[in-house]
Design a protein around this motif. Structure first.
Motif, PDB file in Angstrom:
ATOM      1  N   LYS A  22       0.823  -1.200   0.000  1.00  0.00           N
ATOM      2  CA  LYS A  22       0.000   0.000   0.000  1.00  0.00           C
ATOM      3  C   LYS A  22       0.865   1.260   0.000  1.00  0.00           C
ATOM      4  O   LYS A  22       0.562   2.248  -0.689  1.00  0.00           O
ATOM      5  N   ALA A  23       1.967   1.222   0.768  1.00  0.00           N
ATOM      6  CA  ALA A  23       2.882   2.362   0.802  1.00  0.00           C
ATOM      7  C   ALA A  23       3.499   2.612  -0.567  1.00  0.00           C
ATOM      8  O   ALA A  23       3.660   3.763  -0.992  1.00  0.00           O
ATOM      9  N   LEU A  24       3.853   1.535  -1.294  1.00  0.00           N
ATOM     10  CA  LEU A  24       4.380   1.686  -2.647  1.00  0.00           C
ATOM     11  C   LEU A  24       3.341   2.341  -3.556  1.00  0.00           C
ATOM     12  O   LEU A  24       3.655   3.225  -4.363  1.00  0.00           O
ATOM     13  N   GLU A  25       2.117   1.904  -3.383  1.00  0.00           N
ATOM     14  CA  GLU A  25       1.041   2.462  -4.217  1.00  0.00           C
ATOM     15  C   GLU A  25       0.842   3.946  -3.915  1.00  0.00           C
ATOM     16  O   GLU A  25       0.667   4.766  -4.837  1.00  0.00           O
ATOM     17  N   MET A  26       0.898   4.312  -2.645  1.00  0.00           N
ATOM     18  CA  MET A  26       0.682   5.710  -2.253  1.00  0.00           C
ATOM     19  C   MET A  26       1.827   6.615  -2.685  1.00  0.00           C
ATOM     20  O   MET A  26       1.647   7.824  -2.806  1.00  0.00           O
ATOM     21  N   THR A  27       2.997   6.038  -2.926  1.00  0.00           N
ATOM     22  CA  THR A  27       4.151   6.839  -3.377  1.00  0.00           C
ATOM     23  C   THR A  27       4.419   6.620  -4.866  1.00  0.00           C
ATOM     24  O   THR A  27       5.530   6.835  -5.343  1.00  0.00           O
ATOM     25  N   ASP A  28       3.355   6.188  -5.588  1.00  0.00           N
ATOM     26  CA  ASP A  28       3.413   6.027  -7.050  1.00  0.00           C
ATOM     27  C   ASP A  28       4.498   5.048  -7.475  1.00  0.00           C
ATOM     28  O   ASP A  28       5.245   5.272  -8.438  1.00  0.00           O
ATOM     29  N   ARG A  29       4.594   3.946  -6.752  1.00  0.00           N
ATOM     30  CA  ARG A  29       5.510   2.876  -7.116  1.00  0.00           C
ATOM     31  C   ARG A  29       4.732   1.593  -7.249  1.00  0.00           C
ATOM     32  O   ARG A  29       3.624   1.448  -6.749  1.00  0.00           O
ATOM     33  N   GLN A  30       5.353   0.630  -7.908  1.00  0.00           N
ATOM     34  CA  GLN A  30       4.752  -0.687  -8.007  1.00  0.00           C
ATOM     35  C   GLN A  30       5.842  -1.731  -8.225  1.00  0.00           C
ATOM     36  O   GLN A  30       6.932  -1.402  -8.700  1.00  0.00           O
ATOM     37  N   VAL A  31       5.530  -2.957  -7.832  1.00  0.00           N
ATOM     38  CA  VAL A  31       6.458  -4.062  -8.037  1.00  0.00           C
ATOM     39  C   VAL A  31       6.122  -4.721  -9.364  1.00  0.00           C
ATOM     40  O   VAL A  31       4.982  -5.140  -9.604  1.00  0.00           O
ATOM     41  N   ILE A  32       7.094  -4.801 -10.243  1.00  0.00           N
ATOM     42  CA  ILE A  32       6.894  -5.399 -11.572  1.00  0.00           C
ATOM     43  C   ILE A  32       7.583  -6.753 -11.611  1.00  0.00           C
ATOM     44  O   ILE A  32       8.782  -6.867 -11.321  1.00  0.00           O
ATOM     45  N   LYS A  33       6.857  -7.798 -11.956  1.00  0.00           N
ATOM     46  CA  LYS A  33       7.424  -9.135 -12.071  1.00  0.00           C
ATOM     47  C   LYS A  33       8.019  -9.306 -13.461  1.00  0.00           C
ATOM     48  O   LYS A  33       7.305  -9.226 -14.455  1.00  0.00           O
ATOM     49  N   THR A  34       9.312  -9.530 -13.532  1.00  0.00           N
ATOM     50  CA  THR A  34       9.970  -9.730 -14.827  1.00  0.00           C
ATOM     51  C   THR A  34      10.093 -11.194 -15.183  1.00  0.00           C
ATOM     52  O   THR A  34      10.154 -11.557 -16.339  1.00  0.00           O
ATOM     53  N   ASN A  35      10.146 -12.072 -14.178  1.00  0.00           N
ATOM     54  CA  ASN A  35      10.169 -13.519 -14.421  1.00  0.00           C
ATOM     55  C   ASN A  35       9.771 -14.226 -13.137  1.00  0.00           C
ATOM     56  O   ASN A  35       9.518 -13.610 -12.117  1.00  0.00           O
ATOM     57  N   ASP A  36       9.738 -15.547 -13.223  1.00  0.00           N
ATOM     58  CA  ASP A  36       9.280 -16.324 -12.067  1.00  0.00           C
ATOM     59  C   ASP A  36      10.189 -16.158 -10.861  1.00  0.00           C
ATOM     60  O   ASP A  36       9.756 -16.296  -9.724  1.00  0.00           O
ATOM     61  N   HIS A  37      11.465 -15.882 -11.108  1.00  0.00           N
ATOM     62  CA  HIS A  37      12.409 -15.769  -9.996  1.00  0.00           C
ATOM     63  C   HIS A  37      12.217 -14.478  -9.217  1.00  0.00           C
ATOM     64  O   HIS A  37      12.736 -14.328  -8.114  1.00  0.00           O
ATOM     65  N   ASP A  38      11.485 -13.524  -9.781  1.00  0.00           N
ATOM     66  CA  ASP A  38      11.301 -12.234  -9.107  1.00  0.00           C
ATOM     67  C   ASP A  38       9.987 -12.147  -8.340  1.00  0.00           C
ATOM     68  O   ASP A  38       9.611 -11.088  -7.866  1.00  0.00           O
ATOM     69  N   ASP A  39       9.285 -13.301  -8.230  1.00  0.00           N
ATOM     70  CA  ASP A  39       7.997 -13.279  -7.540  1.00  0.00           C
ATOM     71  C   ASP A  39       8.126 -12.924  -6.062  1.00  0.00           C
ATOM     72  O   ASP A  39       7.170 -12.513  -5.428  1.00  0.00           O
ATOM     73  N   LYS A  40       9.339 -13.097  -5.517  1.00  0.00           N
ATOM     74  CA  LYS A  40       9.516 -12.874  -4.077  1.00  0.00           C
ATOM     75  C   LYS A  40      10.181 -11.538  -3.767  1.00  0.00           C
ATOM     76  O   LYS A  40      10.750 -11.352  -2.701  1.00  0.00           O
TER      77      LYS A  40
END
Length: 290
Positions: free
Chosen positions: A260-278
């Motif tokens: 939620k904090a990422l969303e409020m600061t205009d950020r997001q987590v982008i998954k580039t491959n299966d290894h980045d799910d965590k």
């Protein structure tokens, strides 16, 4: 001290030391023998008695007494070691003088006691004062360290900080939380602060009031609080108490609060491959380790 008595004590100092150290070994330090070597105990006892006799011979400075008391405090030994040791030393010296002098009338006995007391009591008082002073200093330092740990503010990225709270929150600690929050928000230029109450065992009306006050204070200086760690039992307590937490977001876990904090600061987590799910999990785990 009477020069005659002083000469007798110095002449028989080895015997006095031997008898005194045997008494010490059999009394105050029994409980420490499992964790402290006999060599260490003997060394400290030897320093103790040497300091006393130095005071008799040349009136050694208070500095030596302060250093010895500090050593006892750092070892974690009780004040009773000093007071009991001095009392035992006093008795042995009196017995030694009575045994060695030729006169055994009551007046001589009283004079012996007075002279020994005038020698031993000032040393005992100085030891107690120095011990108490060193102990107070350690307690003060520990209190400051605990205060710093009781309301830590951890910056995790630009604009986002986390305050994990553990244990009971009383009025004094709530004041510290408020101060750390406000100082940290300004210092770290935080836009979002996550207050994690996962480790707070009980959330009652007072605790909720303190948290709401802290969140309101943070809002007034331009940042937003997210309350995380809302366990089911805490949620039920908050509802039953009729506490209003509508003024700032709440999340059940730190992970969701961080998202939620990422969303409020205009950020997001982008998954580039299966290894980045965590990615988010790894960030949260690194925060928990702090």
């Amino acid at each position: 001290m009477n020069p005659e008595y002083q000469d007798i004590l110095l002449a028989h100092s080895n015997d006095i030391i031997h008898r005194w150290m045997n008494e010490l070994e059999d009394s105050k330090l029994k409980e420490y023998k499992s964790t402290i070597s006999d060599e260490m105990i003997e060394q400290v006892n030897r320093e103790f008695v040497n300091m006393i006799f130095d005071k008799l011979k040349n009136d050694s400075s208070r500095e030596s007494i302060e250093q010895f008391s500090e050593r006892i405090v750092n070892l974690g030994w009780p004040l009773g070691y000093l007071t009991g040791g001095m009392q035992s030393f006093r008795s042995i010296c009196i017995r030694t003088l009575i045994e060695k002098i030729d006169r055994h009338d009551p007046e001589t006995f009283l004079q012996v006691m007075d002279d020994v007391n005038q020698w031993v009591d000032p040393i005992k008082n100085e030891l107690i004062d120095a011990y108490s002073s060193n102990w107070s200093n350690i307690i003060s330092l520990q209190k400051v360290a605990l205060q710093e740990l009781s309301a830590p503010l951890i910056p995790v990225m630009d604009g986002v900080t986390i305050m994990p709270l553990v244990g009971t929150i009383d009025t004094d600690r709530a004041k510290l939380i408020m101060e750390n929050l406000l100082d940290g928000v300004i210092k770290n230029r935080a836009d979002v602060v996550l207050i994690d109450i996962t480790g707070v065992p009980v959330v009652d009306t007072m605790v909720a009031h303190h948290i709401i006050q802290a969140a309101e204070a943070v809002r007034l200086i331009g940042a937003t609080c997210i309350l995380v760690g809302i366990r089911p039992e805490i949620a039920q307590t908050i509802v039953n108490l009729g506490i209003d937490l509508d003024k700032f977001p709440t999340k059940s876990t730190l992970k969701r609060g961080f998202e939620k904090a990422l969303e409020m600061t205009d950020r997001q987590v982008i998954k580039t491959n299966d290894h980045d799910d965590k990615v988010v999990d790894d960030i949260i785990q690194s925060i928990d380790k702090e």
